[in-house]
Design an enzyme around this catalytic site. Structure first.
Site, PDB file in Angstrom:
ATOM      1  N   SER A 264     -18.310  34.763 -40.265  1.00  0.00           N
ATOM      2  CA  SER A 264     -17.657  34.777 -38.954  1.00  0.00           C
ATOM      3  C   SER A 264     -17.985  33.492 -38.213  1.00  0.00           C
ATOM      4  O   SER A 264     -18.868  32.736 -38.624  1.00  0.00           O
ATOM      5  CB  SER A 264     -18.152  35.973 -38.137  1.00  0.00           C
ATOM      6  OG  SER A 264     -19.553  35.827 -37.889  1.00  0.00           O
ATOM      7  N   LYS A 265     -17.302  33.282 -37.105  1.00  0.00           N
ATOM      8  CA  LYS A 265     -17.578  32.095 -36.287  1.00  0.00           C
ATOM      9  C   LYS A 265     -19.016  32.139 -35.778  1.00  0.00           C
ATOM     10  O   LYS A 265     -19.718  31.125 -35.800  1.00  0.00           O
ATOM     11  CB  LYS A 265     -16.613  32.017 -35.105  1.00  0.00           C
ATOM     12  CG  LYS A 265     -16.836  30.780 -34.231  1.00  0.00           C
ATOM     13  CD  LYS A 265     -15.875  30.746 -33.073  1.00  0.00           C
ATOM     14  CE  LYS A 265     -16.071  29.486 -32.237  1.00  0.00           C
ATOM     15  NZ  LYS A 265     -17.424  29.342 -31.672  1.00  0.00           N
ATOM     16  N   ARG A 266     -19.452  33.319 -35.364  1.00  0.00           N
ATOM     17  CA  ARG A 266     -20.818  33.438 -34.849  1.00  0.00           C
ATOM     18  C   ARG A 266     -21.844  33.079 -35.923  1.00  0.00           C
ATOM     19  O   ARG A 266     -22.807  32.362 -35.670  1.00  0.00           O
ATOM     20  CB  ARG A 266     -21.057  34.872 -34.355  1.00  0.00           C
ATOM     21  CG  ARG A 266     -22.457  35.097 -33.803  1.00  0.00           C
ATOM     22  CD  ARG A 266     -22.648  36.531 -33.359  1.00  0.00           C
ATOM     23  NE  ARG A 266     -21.789  36.865 -32.229  1.00  0.00           N
ATOM     24  CZ  ARG A 266     -21.719  38.084 -31.681  1.00  0.00           C
ATOM     25  NH1 ARG A 266     -22.461  39.064 -32.183  1.00  0.00           N
ATOM     26  NH2 ARG A 266     -20.917  38.302 -30.667  1.00  0.00           N
TER      27      ARG A 266
END
Length: 511
Positions: A264-266
């Site tokens: 994910s981006k996180r």
């Protein structure tokens, strides 16, 4: 032979995730391998999530990666329009057909009523509360209301959606190109919305209708769509298109570097690497997320890396041009299991592509960056010399300038460890001798520079090997780095001599 047609169908709801680029690439490779057609279709039916600039970003990404569509919003084609928002009226007729034939129904439930239903099911300890074959019998829809009431509500302008009517107690089968037979019982499926109250179709209806009308032969998409596949198979059956249903291939998930969950981006932000192919600026927050391009990755390297995320050629070869990937690609070698995103590996690919690229690829950017960022005039010849000096030691093209500055700027700071261990009066005397000798040689090759260094010091009774690191210290300020004699060749005898003498003075003053 079948006329292969595949589509990449992203939603313009934000920056295109690197996983989306992988999906586009696999579609492209599959089409090119079979002399087929690669289509870009913008799935913008969810207008509430539409993000300004996202469609352009998708196109710019595909262009940078070199995987350009044959048909699409910009290319055109006989099956357009290629934006779903421009095909709104097409979907309505198919939704109404499904209702007329008893395979879909009108639902008038308000958001409050839907929430109350979910809460009621939670209280009854239903694990997955949903609008399905059981709960639909208790809701306000054309299955529970009279025909007169349904007509009155529609004529009255009451908001409604159209839901698919999932059949009871059936098994839906799908032969996936990657996973083999997938079987799902309809009891676990819900009556998904096909047409929203704003008259726009959901993804489920729109993508089935478009894939059929655009004669898509193979649907290659991420594993996250696998749970929706049985619903899509039912829609093909209900619409009478079962014999023309495309083959499906669901690509493995891209996992975090530790393999623990989907990337994910996180997770990427936390690990310190990009998730987007190009810089992405969030139009609402103004936050800019770094892209692979701006970080310094070459598109060829990124594409090569992405091809190996879930696929392998079955050989030891790792470096593939796009044409070579096309030649080798086979859906039979796509993995089922998720694949870890290894940032060190994509950096390795970048190093390889830089190492084996022609100098001309980087010269113009190097010359421009030296001028704009450092006000240094760098000739084409000097840029080529810097590239040859550094290309086997760097990961990103911008390092040519960062590490190449030493060619133009004598060191003013020196590695403290080398000073403590190696700098002494003997080193000062030996290097002064070499500097004096160098002054008489304007041009010399790396080989002749090495010969001169060895002979000069040996003639005075020194062991030259003892002073190689201190020679580097006087030229670069560092204790290690690119080939030392090549640096001398680039600088020339006189400039090297002056630099050694200047550094000796600075070093002697420091001790």
């Amino acid at each position: 032979m079948e006329n292969v047609r595949v589509r990449f169908a992203p939603s313009p709801t934000g920056g295109l995730h690197i996983g989306g680029v992988r999906t586009a690439l696999f579609n492209y490779l599959f089409a090119r391998k079979r002399n087929g057609t690669f289509i870009l279709r913008i799935e913008d039916t969810d207008q509430t999530r539409y993000v300004e600039g996202a469609e352009k970003y998708i196109k710019d990404t595909l262009d940078w990666c070199g995987i350009s569509p044959d048909e699409g919003p910009d290319q055109g084609g006989e099956f357009g329009p290629y934006r779903q928002s421009e095909r709104k009226e097409i979907y309505r007729q198919y939704a109404e057909k499904l209702v007329a034939e008893g395979n879909a129904y009108y639902a008038f439930d308000t958001p409050e009523e839907l929430e109350a239903m979910r809460e009621r099911l939670k209280e009854q300890r239903v694990v997955n509360p949903q609008y399905d074959t059981i709960t639909r019998t208790t809701m306000k829809n054309s299955l529970t209301l009279s025909e007169e009431e349904v007509k009155r509500r529609i004529d009255n302008g009451d908001p409604y959606v159209i839901r698919i009517k999932i059949p009871k107690k059936e098994e839906v089968r799908l032969n996936d190109m990657v996973r083999g037979w997938v079987m799902v019982h309809t009891e676990v499926l819900d009556d998904k919305v096909l047409m929203k109250s704003d008259g726009m179709p959901t993804y489920h209806l729109a993508n089935i209708v478009d894939d059929h009308l655009m004669k898509i032969t193979h649907v290659i998409r991420g594993e996250e769509w696998l749970p929706s596949a049985p619903l899509h198979v039912l829609l093909y059956q209900f619409l009478g298109w079962e014999d023309e249903m495309p083959e499906f291939a669901h690509l493995p998930l891209i996992l975090k570097p530790d393999g623990n969950g989907k990337l994910s981006k996180r997770a990427a932000d936390k690990a310190g690497f990009p998730i987007f192919p190009l810089n992405w600026k969030d139009p609402e927050s103004g936050e800019v997320s770094a892209g692979f391009k701006e970080t310094g990755f070459l598109p060829e390297a990124l594409i090569n890396f992405l091809a190996f995320l879930g696929w392998n050629p079955g050989t030891e070869q790792e470096i593939f041009s796009l044409d070579e990937l096309v030649a080798e690609f086979s859906e039979k070698r796509i993995n089922k299991a998720g694949t870890k995103f290894d940032f060190d590996k994509v950096k390795w690919f970048n190093q390889q592509y830089i190492k084996f690229s022609a100098s001309e690829k980087f010269e113009a950017d190097i010359i421009s960056t030296f001028k704009t960022e450092h006000n240094i005039e760098c000739s084409s010849k000097r840029a080529a010399q810097i590239i040859d000096l550094l290309k086997e030691r760097i990961t990103f093209p911008q390092e040519f300038v960062e590490k190449g500055l030493i060619i133009f700027q004598p060191p003013t700071e020196f590695d403290e460890k080398v000073i403590r261990k190696k700098w002494n009066e003997e080193a000062s005397k030996a290097l002064t001798l070499f500097a004096e000798e160098l002054s008489n040689h304007e041009e010399l090759s790396a080989e002749s520079a090495k010969d001169l260094f060895w002979k000069t010091l040996e003639n005075e009774g020194y062991k030259p090997g003892q002073f190689m690191q201190t020679l580097r210290l006087t030229l670069t300020g560092e204790g290690s780095g690119p080939d030392l004699m090549t640096i001398i060749e680039i600088l020339g005898g006189e400039q090297t001599a002056n630099r050694i003498k200047s550094s000796i003075d600075l070093l002697n003053n420091q001790i």
